[in-house]
Design a protein around this motif. Structure first.
Motif, PDB file in Angstrom:
ATOM      1  N   VAL A 131       0.854  -1.186   0.000  1.00 27.48           N
ATOM      2  CA  VAL A 131       0.000   0.000   0.000  1.00 27.48           C
ATOM      3  C   VAL A 131       0.890   1.235   0.000  1.00 27.48           C
ATOM      4  N   VAL A 132       0.500   2.236  -0.809  1.00 27.10           N
ATOM      5  CA  VAL A 132       1.151   3.540  -0.766  1.00 27.10           C
ATOM      6  C   VAL A 132       0.071   4.591  -0.545  1.00 27.10           C
ATOM      7  N   SER A 133       0.310   5.470   0.409  1.00 27.30           N
ATOM      8  CA  SER A 133      -0.596   6.566   0.718  1.00 27.30           C
ATOM      9  C   SER A 133       0.065   7.879   0.324  1.00 27.30           C
ATOM     10  N   ARG A 134      -0.630   8.699  -0.477  1.00 24.01           N
ATOM     11  CA  ARG A 134      -0.111  10.030  -0.848  1.00 24.01           C
ATOM     12  C   ARG A 134      -0.966  11.101  -0.174  1.00 24.01           C
ATOM     13  N   GLY A 135      -0.377  11.824   0.756  1.00 24.44           N
ATOM     14  CA  GLY A 135      -1.134  12.838   1.474  1.00 24.44           C
ATOM     15  C   GLY A 135      -2.365  12.250   2.108  1.00 24.44           C
ATOM     16  N   GLY A 136      -2.239  11.076   2.677  1.00 19.08           N
ATOM     17  CA  GLY A 136      -3.388  10.290   3.097  1.00 19.08           C
ATOM     18  C   GLY A 136      -4.028  10.735   4.397  1.00 19.08           C
ATOM     19  N   ARG A 137      -5.358  10.673   4.422  1.00 22.22           N
ATOM     20  CA  ARG A 137      -6.113  10.870   5.663  1.00 22.22           C
ATOM     21  C   ARG A 137      -6.184   9.535   6.390  1.00 22.22           C
ATOM     22  N   VAL A 138      -5.019   9.071   6.781  1.00 24.27           N
ATOM     23  CA  VAL A 138      -4.908   7.747   7.398  1.00 24.27           C
ATOM     24  C   VAL A 138      -5.602   7.681   8.751  1.00 24.27           C
ATOM     25  N   ASP A 139      -5.887   8.853   9.331  1.00 28.42           N
ATOM     26  CA  ASP A 139      -6.598   8.874  10.609  1.00 28.42           C
ATOM     27  C   ASP A 139      -8.017   8.326  10.476  1.00 28.42           C
ATOM     28  N   LEU A 140      -8.542   8.337   9.250  1.00 31.11           N
ATOM     29  CA  LEU A 140      -9.894   7.827   9.015  1.00 31.11           C
ATOM     30  C   LEU A 140      -9.918   6.304   8.925  1.00 31.11           C
ATOM     31  N   ALA A 141      -8.753   5.680   9.109  1.00 31.58           N
ATOM     32  CA  ALA A 141      -8.663   4.215   9.131  1.00 31.58           C
ATOM     33  C   ALA A 141      -8.021   3.733  10.422  1.00 31.58           C
ATOM     34  N   THR A 142      -7.999   4.578  11.432  1.00 31.01           N
ATOM     35  CA  THR A 142      -7.242   4.310  12.663  1.00 31.01           C
ATOM     36  C   THR A 142      -7.540   2.938  13.262  1.00 31.01           C
ATOM     37  N   LEU A 153       3.698   2.364   2.720  1.00 33.00           N
ATOM     38  CA  LEU A 153       4.525   3.561   2.592  1.00 33.00           C
ATOM     39  C   LEU A 153       3.615   4.779   2.614  1.00 33.00           C
ATOM     40  N   CYS A 154       3.905   5.722   3.499  1.00 37.66           N
ATOM     41  CA  CYS A 154       3.160   6.974   3.565  1.00 37.66           C
ATOM     42  C   CYS A 154       4.039   8.098   3.016  1.00 37.66           C
ATOM     43  N   ILE A 155       3.530   8.802   2.007  1.00 34.15           N
ATOM     44  CA  ILE A 155       4.248   9.919   1.401  1.00 34.15           C
ATOM     45  C   ILE A 155       3.494  11.194   1.748  1.00 34.15           C
ATOM     46  N   VAL A 156       4.168  12.139   2.379  1.00 37.38           N
ATOM     47  CA  VAL A 156       3.518  13.354   2.855  1.00 37.38           C
ATOM     48  C   VAL A 156       4.414  14.548   2.550  1.00 37.38           C
ATOM     49  N   LEU A 166      -0.722  13.430  11.463  1.00 47.03           N
ATOM     50  CA  LEU A 166      -1.649  12.301  11.466  1.00 47.03           C
ATOM     51  C   LEU A 166      -0.969  11.034  10.951  1.00 47.03           C
ATOM     52  N   ASN A 167      -0.123  11.189   9.943  1.00 47.63           N
ATOM     53  CA  ASN A 167       0.570  10.027   9.392  1.00 47.63           C
ATOM     54  C   ASN A 167       1.588   9.475  10.374  1.00 47.63           C
ATOM     55  N   ARG A 168       2.257  10.331  11.089  1.00 45.95           N
ATOM     56  CA  ARG A 168       3.221   9.853  12.084  1.00 45.95           C
ATOM     57  C   ARG A 168       2.517   9.072  13.195  1.00 45.95           C
ATOM     58  N   GLN A 169       1.349   9.558  13.584  1.00 50.34           N
ATOM     59  CA  GLN A 169       0.578   8.838  14.598  1.00 50.34           C
ATOM     60  C   GLN A 169       0.112   7.483  14.071  1.00 50.34           C
ATOM     61  N   ALA A 170      -0.329   7.473  12.818  1.00 51.41           N
ATOM     62  CA  ALA A 170      -0.841   6.232  12.217  1.00 51.41           C
ATOM     63  C   ALA A 170       0.241   5.174  12.113  1.00 51.41           C
ATOM     64  N   LEU A 171       1.437   5.594  11.769  1.00 50.88           N
ATOM     65  CA  LEU A 171       2.531   4.630  11.621  1.00 50.88           C
ATOM     66  C   LEU A 171       2.772   3.875  12.927  1.00 50.88           C
TER      67      LEU A 171
END
Length: 217
Positions: A131-142, A153-156, A166-171
């Motif tokens: 999975v690759v996230s670009r500018g992802g609202r990953v908090d909506l999948a917490t 991979l999260c790209i921000v 939010l991405n740092r918290q999700a990781l």
């Protein structure tokens, strides 16, 4: 590089048809399904730029509309992550039913809210290899993040400070292989010179690493 198998498709999901474009280069071992963000579509210039870069690496791509035109008129639908996740999961099942994709290793590329749908769908499935996230609202999948097994991979953008936090918290909630790539000075849309190219490069390297046969020999 010319495309060896390019066609417009009607993706079957949720008992409806969603318009898409499926391109599978000859000899492809993997395929990346794109999940666009709210207010966007399969015509997203940023996602199409990344998709073209992936195809140059020999990977297949599927870009499709997560919502019908009528649904996309409503803000509530655009931010209905459960709906978007269900559509992505159903589209993946549809893809698995095709002779030209049944044996390919699959990855998800999600942008903004589409990244949440990608991670939620990946948490449900055991056939998503990356999975690759670009500018992802990953908090909506917490809540689903601990169930994700696919390398992520999260790209921000470095200037996209809220999303970066939010991405740092999700990781921290991801137990799978994971990495955060920060594009210095970039905003949410990666509009600066060379920024989208950097997104395409690091995403391509991630997918090539996890979707290629070399990982399975």
């Amino acid at each position: 590089m010319s495309d060896d198998n390019s066609n417009l498709v009607a993706v079957q999901a949720d008992d409806i048809e969603l318009e898409g474009e499926l391109i599978i280069p000859e000899g492809a071992e993997g395929l990346v399904v794109f999940a666009h963000g709210a207010g966007s579509s399969r015509h997203s210039p940023r996602n199409n730029f990344v998709a073209e870069s992936l195809r140059e690496r020999g990977l297949g791509t599927l870009l499709f509309d997560l919502l019908t035109e009528q649904e996309d008129l409503h803000r509530a639908s655009r931010f209905d992550i459960d709906l978007l996740t269900r559509r992505l999961d159903a589209a993946t099942e549809w893809l698995r039913g095709r002779d030209d994709a049944v044996d390919l290793r699959l990855g998800y590329f999600g942008s903004s809210t589409g990244a949440a749908a990608a991670l939620r769908a990946a948490a449900r499935r055991d056939d998503i290899a990356a999975v690759v996230s670009r500018g992802g609202r990953v908090d909506l999948a917490t809540d689903q993040l601990p169930s994700v097994t696919a390398p992520t991979l999260c790209i921000v953008g470095g200037d996209d400070q809220q999303v970066l936090a939010l991405n740092r918290q999700a990781l921290g909630r991801l137990d799978a292989e994971k990495n955060l790539h920060v594009v210095p000075g970039a905003g949410h849309l990666f509009e600066g010179t060379g920024e989208l190219e950097e997104v395409a490069t690091v995403a391509g390297e991630w997918f090539q690493r996890h979707l290629s046969g070399e990982q399975y020999e």
